[in-house]
Every structure is written in C-alpha cells, then in structure tokens.
Design a protein around this motif. Structure first.
Motif, PDB file in Angstrom:
ATOM      1  N   ALA A 256       7.415   4.144  11.326  1.00 45.58           N
ATOM      2  CA  ALA A 256       8.516   3.677  10.491  1.00 45.58           C
ATOM      3  C   ALA A 256       9.056   2.359  11.018  1.00 45.58           C
ATOM      4  CB  ALA A 256       9.642   4.714  10.453  1.00 45.58           C
ATOM      5  N   LEU A 257       9.642   1.609  10.117  1.00 46.90           N
ATOM      6  CA  LEU A 257      10.488   0.491  10.499  1.00 46.90           C
ATOM      7  C   LEU A 257      11.926   0.966  10.394  1.00 46.90           C
ATOM      8  CD1 LEU A 257       8.877  -2.537   8.611  1.00 46.90           C
ATOM      9  CD2 LEU A 257       8.383  -1.680  10.904  1.00 46.90           C
ATOM     10  N   MET A 258      12.758   0.571  11.354  1.00 49.32           N
ATOM     11  CA  MET A 258      14.153   0.968  11.340  1.00 49.32           C
ATOM     12  C   MET A 258      15.034  -0.237  11.608  1.00 49.32           C
ATOM     13  SD  MET A 258      14.285   4.759  13.080  1.00 49.32           S
ATOM     14  CE  MET A 258      15.898   5.073  12.335  1.00 49.32           C
ATOM     15  N   THR A 259      16.249  -0.155  11.121  1.00 53.42           N
ATOM     16  CA  THR A 259      17.259  -1.132  11.506  1.00 53.42           C
ATOM     17  C   THR A 259      18.396  -0.381  12.182  1.00 53.42           C
ATOM     18  OG1 THR A 259      18.550  -1.041   9.453  1.00 53.42           O
ATOM     19  CG2 THR A 259      16.693  -2.574   9.523  1.00 53.42           C
TER      20      THR A 259
ATOM     21  N   LYS B 150      22.037   3.398  11.377  1.00 52.58           N
ATOM     22  CA  LYS B 150      20.583   3.202  11.365  1.00 52.58           C
ATOM     23  C   LYS B 150      20.037   3.394   9.960  1.00 52.58           C
ATOM     24  CE  LYS B 150      19.552   4.280  16.162  1.00 52.58           C
ATOM     25  NZ  LYS B 150      20.969   4.382  16.587  1.00 52.58           N
ATOM     26  N   THR B 151      19.075   2.573   9.620  1.00 57.33           N
ATOM     27  CA  THR B 151      18.371   2.688   8.351  1.00 57.33           C
ATOM     28  C   THR B 151      16.896   2.852   8.652  1.00 57.33           C
ATOM     29  OG1 THR B 151      19.960   1.278   7.202  1.00 57.33           O
ATOM     30  CG2 THR B 151      17.813   1.550   6.179  1.00 57.33           C
ATOM     31  N   ARG B 152      16.313   3.859   8.060  1.00 56.12           N
ATOM     32  CA  ARG B 152      14.888   4.114   8.256  1.00 56.12           C
ATOM     33  C   ARG B 152      14.135   3.730   6.998  1.00 56.12           C
ATOM     34  NH1 ARG B 152      11.915   9.565   7.745  1.00 56.12           N
ATOM     35  NH2 ARG B 152       9.909   9.219   8.751  1.00 56.12           N
ATOM     36  N   LEU B 153      13.163   2.844   7.165  1.00 52.87           N
ATOM     37  CA  LEU B 153      12.265   2.492   6.068  1.00 52.87           C
ATOM     38  C   LEU B 153      10.984   3.276   6.296  1.00 52.87           C
ATOM     39  CD1 LEU B 153      12.800  -1.383   5.997  1.00 52.87           C
ATOM     40  CD2 LEU B 153      14.055   0.378   4.765  1.00 52.87           C
ATOM     41  N   ALA B 154      10.912   4.442   5.693  1.00 54.64           N
ATOM     42  CA  ALA B 154       9.802   5.351   5.949  1.00 54.64           C
ATOM     43  C   ALA B 154       8.688   5.118   4.944  1.00 54.64           C
ATOM     44  CB  ALA B 154      10.271   6.798   5.871  1.00 54.64           C
ATOM     45  N   SER B 155       7.449   5.127   5.426  1.00 57.17           N
ATOM     46  CA  SER B 155       6.311   4.860   4.554  1.00 57.17           C
ATOM     47  C   SER B 155       5.350   6.032   4.564  1.00 57.17           C
ATOM     48  CB  SER B 155       5.569   3.601   5.030  1.00 57.17           C
ATOM     49  OG  SER B 155       4.941   3.846   6.272  1.00 57.17           O
ATOM     50  N   ALA B 156       4.294   5.916   3.789  1.00 54.16           N
ATOM     51  CA  ALA B 156       3.225   6.910   3.779  1.00 54.16           C
ATOM     52  C   ALA B 156       2.492   6.868   5.115  1.00 54.16           C
ATOM     53  CB  ALA B 156       2.271   6.626   2.627  1.00 54.16           C
ATOM     54  N   PRO B 157       1.646   7.872   5.412  1.00 55.87           N
ATOM     55  CA  PRO B 157       0.937   7.887   6.692  1.00 55.87           C
ATOM     56  C   PRO B 157       0.157   6.602   6.930  1.00 55.87           C
ATOM     57  CG  PRO B 157       0.681   9.980   5.562  1.00 55.87           C
ATOM     58  CD  PRO B 157       1.355   9.058   4.596  1.00 55.87           C
ATOM     59  N   GLY B 158       0.125   6.167   8.164  1.00 53.44           N
ATOM     60  CA  GLY B 158      -0.550   4.930   8.534  1.00 53.44           C
ATOM     61  C   GLY B 158       0.270   4.187   9.567  1.00 53.44           C
ATOM     62  N   ASP B 159      -0.315   3.170  10.148  1.00 53.70           N
ATOM     63  CA  ASP B 159       0.366   2.379  11.161  1.00 53.70           C
ATOM     64  C   ASP B 159       1.148   1.247  10.498  1.00 53.70           C
ATOM     65  OD1 ASP B 159      -0.562   3.866  13.257  1.00 53.70           O
ATOM     66  OD2 ASP B 159      -2.323   2.617  13.607  1.00 53.70           O
TER      67      ASP B 159
ATOM     68  N   TRP C 204       0.822  -1.208   0.000  1.00 54.79           N
ATOM     69  CA  TRP C 204       0.000   0.000   0.000  1.00 54.79           C
ATOM     70  C   TRP C 204       0.853   1.254   0.000  1.00 54.79           C
ATOM     71  CZ3 TRP C 204       0.262   3.133   4.467  1.00 54.79           C
ATOM     72  CH2 TRP C 204       0.937   2.564   5.539  1.00 54.79           C
ATOM     73  N   ALA C 205       2.112   1.122   0.383  1.00 58.55           N
ATOM     74  CA  ALA C 205       3.003   2.277   0.354  1.00 58.55           C
ATOM     75  C   ALA C 205       4.424   1.796   0.120  1.00 58.55           C
ATOM     76  CB  ALA C 205       2.924   3.048   1.670  1.00 58.55           C
ATOM     77  N   GLN C 206       5.103   2.438  -0.800  1.00 62.91           N
ATOM     78  CA  GLN C 206       6.499   2.113  -1.017  1.00 62.91           C
ATOM     79  C   GLN C 206       7.341   2.742   0.079  1.00 62.91           C
ATOM     80  OE1 GLN C 206       8.108   0.129  -3.430  1.00 62.91           O
ATOM     81  NE2 GLN C 206       6.021  -0.596  -3.510  1.00 62.91           N
ATOM     82  N   PHE C 207       8.450   2.099   0.400  1.00 59.97           N
ATOM     83  CA  PHE C 207       9.340   2.615   1.423  1.00 59.97           C
ATOM     84  C   PHE C 207      10.357   3.572   0.815  1.00 59.97           C
ATOM     85  CE2 PHE C 207       7.949  -1.219   3.655  1.00 59.97           C
ATOM     86  CZ  PHE C 207       7.687  -0.683   4.911  1.00 59.97           C
TER      87      PHE C 207
END
Length: 439
Positions: free
Chosen positions: A408-411, A419-428, A37-40
């Motif tokens: 966000a999901l992060m590593t 740190k790597t942030r996998l940021a997405s569109a608004p939402g949980d 639903w959203a690309q990172f």
C-alpha cells in the motif's frame, strides 16, 4: 544483480525489501496513456486535534456529470482528517444565490460550499463555487474553472484546495500529483496519478526495474533510474510528451537522482571511482562534479529547499546515518543519532522537518526529526516502511509500506495522528514521490 527499492543501490544501506533484477537487455516500452492496473481504495484513520464541520452542497447542474464534483470535494476534505463532512440538504445551491444559512447552522456546519457545473457550447464545463462562513454569515469568496471534461476532477481538487487554505491557513495539496512504481508479474510501470491515487496513467512500462522517481520543481518532468541497460542508468522524462532523455550512463552505477530547486542540476550517486559517491550533474549535460572525497559509501542525496545544502546517507561513522552538508563549505555534519541504521532522507518544504526510515528491532519505521530540537518521532505502527516524500505544502508525508499483509501507499500527518491508506489490488507498489504545487 539486485536492486533496492530505495534510492540507493549501495550494499551497505539497503532497506528491508528488494526487487530481483534480471540482466537481460530489453527495450523500455513507452506505454500509451491508460488507466492504472488497479484502482485505489482510500481509507482514512485518525483525526486532527480539531475538525472543522464543512457542508458541500449539491452543485446545480452536477447531477449525472461524472466525476461528481461536490463528491470529490467532500472526499478530499475528509481525507485530510481536518474536516468533518456534514450531509448536504436535498436542494442544489449555486454560487450566485445567497443561501439561507440557518438550516446549515442547525446541522452544526461551520462552513458551506455551493456551486454549479455547466456544459459549455464547445464541450467544456464551467465549474463555479462559493465558500460561506456559516457561523459569521460571511462570503469567503469563490472561483470559476472552465475545464475540459477530463479535468473535472482537477477542478474539484482546486475547490478543495481553496477551502483548505481559507479555513486552515495553509496551501492545500489536493490538486497535486504523485508518481509511483508498480510491479505486476515481470512487468514494471511508472504511474502518475492525482494525489488521492485516482486518474492514474502509465508514463512508462518496462520488463526491467524502474526505481527512484523524483519530480522536477516545475512538475513537468520526472527523473528516475532504469535497469534496461543491464545497470542503473538515470533518465529524465517529460510527462506531457513522453519524451525522455538519458542523463547519466557513466561507468558503473548511476542512481538516486535529486533535482535542485531551480531545476538546473541534479544530485546523483555514481560509482565512477569504484565506490558510491555523490556527484552534481548539470541537466544540460557535461561532466559530473564529485562533491565529497572519502572512502565511505555516500548515497541517497537530496537537495535542501534553499539549494545551498544537501542531506545524504553515509556509513562514515560505522553504520548508515543521515548527514547534512553545505555545498560550498562541504563540511558534513551528522543529524541522526538514534539507532544504528537510518536511511532515505526527505526534507520538508520549510526545512524544519526531516523524514527518514529507521531500522529498529528488525522493523523499518517512518520517523520525523525536528531539526531545531533534534527530537525524532516514530510516525507509524507498521514495520516495512520506505521511500518517504513530503506533500508540497509540508503537511503530509507519503510512503510505501505493508499494511495487513498488503502492499500500500500511505500518507501521514507530521504528528502521525491522521493516516490515509491508498490500498490496491495484489501486487508490488513502491517508490512514491509527491509532485510540486501546480504553477
């Protein structure tokens, strides 16, 4: 009724965020394979103590082929924080030609990757590469991957894994997968994606919450908790076929699954006796076996990599803390002592490091505990961390958090520097789980 976004549904060990759970009965919808639903958007911050300068040349035949294989290799290596990318020269270099290394040496590259991407008669692609030590002018080997077009990205990840292993001395994890759960509006999705968040596909969609996904050791199945039956129930789910099987629907709550290293059993938290207790379940079915006899709330069990012990959360000492127990001796021993609220244990593949979430001053932070020394180190500067999961090579931890007000999901590396942030569109977006190394 409410559901925690951690593996536990016990009231004494809830983390800082919750999804409200409806109790209406609704069928879970097995969604067709599709894009997320959203690309990172991938953002890397921090670097390792040293970075290896690596050049990935233009691959012969890769022009116009999507995804661009050398570009994916570069992105993988940069994302690790251990490599510094050297801009490629304009000419393409394949794996069969011994390159003139002087121009690459002038660009300060220590290593060079060359290769080719060729379309085969049957529609597949033959992806080949070679790794060069620029400083010593040595051929470090290479491989070829005949793959369908849909696996070009996987081939690129495997090239990055090869480079990582040759230059770092540890297995790479770029060709692995992650699972996570999203909530958009009133709809929940269980996603499976490449380790960089790309190529995401929906494994399951439901109007009711899905929590606690965990990978089987083979990487072919996920176990998770669904609320479609008006209470927490554990299923196993075959990723390739979409077929799922009911594993635990006992009286009360069924939650927090954890696979044994051999894939034959799962630990789970059940409320058969009224309170949250830890049981051992056989994947093939049968009656659950209770592992502890106590009046405390015991939950969030995870197998140690050797399969002979487990870590779990218990309030037996007055507050939620993490314990370790030999499954034969059944002698729980407390392992976390800093603070009065420590949950969500995840153990590294080498059994040396325990990742967990600690509450301090109202903030929930990811910590890493060295089990030999007992030294615990906070790894983040965020305050809403949850659900840690180790990369199968043990070099990184993925977790869910809020960063600058966004989900966000992060590593993070084990020292917290990269740190790597996998940021997405608004939402949980929650509940990340890192899959095993490919077999």
């Amino acid at each position: 009724m409410s559901s925690s976004s951690s593996r536990s549904v016990a009231p004494c060990v809830l983390p800082r965020r919750r999804w409200l759970v409806g109790v209406s009965a609704a069928a879970v919808l097995a969604s067709p394979v599709g894009r997320a639903w959203a690309q990172f958007r991938v953002e890397v911050t921090g670097v390792g103590l040293t970075q290896i300068p690596v050049a990935v040349a233009l691959f012969r035949g890769s022009e116009g082929v999507q995804p661009n294989v050398p570009a994916v290799v570069r992105a993988d290596l940069e994302r690790s924080g251990l490599f510094r990318s050297i801009d490629p020269l304009p000419q393409a270099l394949d794996e069969n030609t011994r390159p003139d290394l002087a121009p690459w040496r002038d660009r300060t590259a220590d290593a060079l990757v060359t290769g080719s991407v060729n379309r085969l008669a049957d529609g597949r692609y033959d992806v080949r590469f070679r790794l060069w030590d620029v400083v010593r002018a040595q051929d470090l080997g290479g491989l070829s991957f005949p793959v369908p077009a849909g696996d070009l990205r996987l081939a690129a990840h495997r090239i990055a894994d090869y480079v990582y292993e040759k230059l770092i001395g540890a297995a790479g994890s770029f060709a692995t997968r992650i699972a996570y759960v999203s909530k958009q509006g009133s709809r929940y999705n269980l996603w499976v994606a490449d380790a960089d968040g790309e190529n995401a596909q929906s494994a399951l969609a439901s109007p009711e919450p899905i929590i606690s996904p965990v990978w089987s050791p083979s990487g072919r199945e996920l176990a998770y908790v669904s609320f479609e039956a008006r209470k927490p129930v554990i299923y196993t789910h075959d990723i390739a076929t979409g077929k799922r099987r009911l594993l635990a629907n006992f009286k009360g709550s069924n939650s927090a699954p954890s696979w044994s290293p051999d894939g034959r059993q799962l630990l789970a938290t059940l409320t058969l006796g009224g309170g949250s207790q830890i049981y051992l379940l056989d994947v093939q079915g049968g009656e659950p076996r209770r592992l502890l006899q106590s009046s405390s709330i015991d939950t969030e069990p995870v197998f140690a990599p050797d399969g002979r012990s487990m870590f779990f959360v218990s309030d037996r000492g007055g507050s939620p803390q993490i314990y370790r127990m030999d499954l034969q001796a059944r002698n729980p021993q407390r392992v976390t002592f800093n603070g009065n609220y420590n949950i969500s244990p995840a153990i590294s593949p080498d059994s040396k490091t325990l990742a967990y979430i600690a509450r301090s001053g109202g903030a929930f932070k990811l910590h890493a505990l060295d089990l030999a020394s007992g030294v615990s180190t906070p790894l983040t500067d965020t305050g809403a961390d949850e659900s840690p999961s180790f990369a199968p090579n043990g070099q990184s931890i993925i977790y869910a958090t809020k960063h600058q007000g966004r989900e966000a999901l992060m590593t993070t590396s084990l020292d917290g520097r990269i740190k790597t942030r996998l940021a997405s569109a608004p939402g949980d977006i929650r509940e990340p789980a890192w899959g095993p190394l490919p077999r």
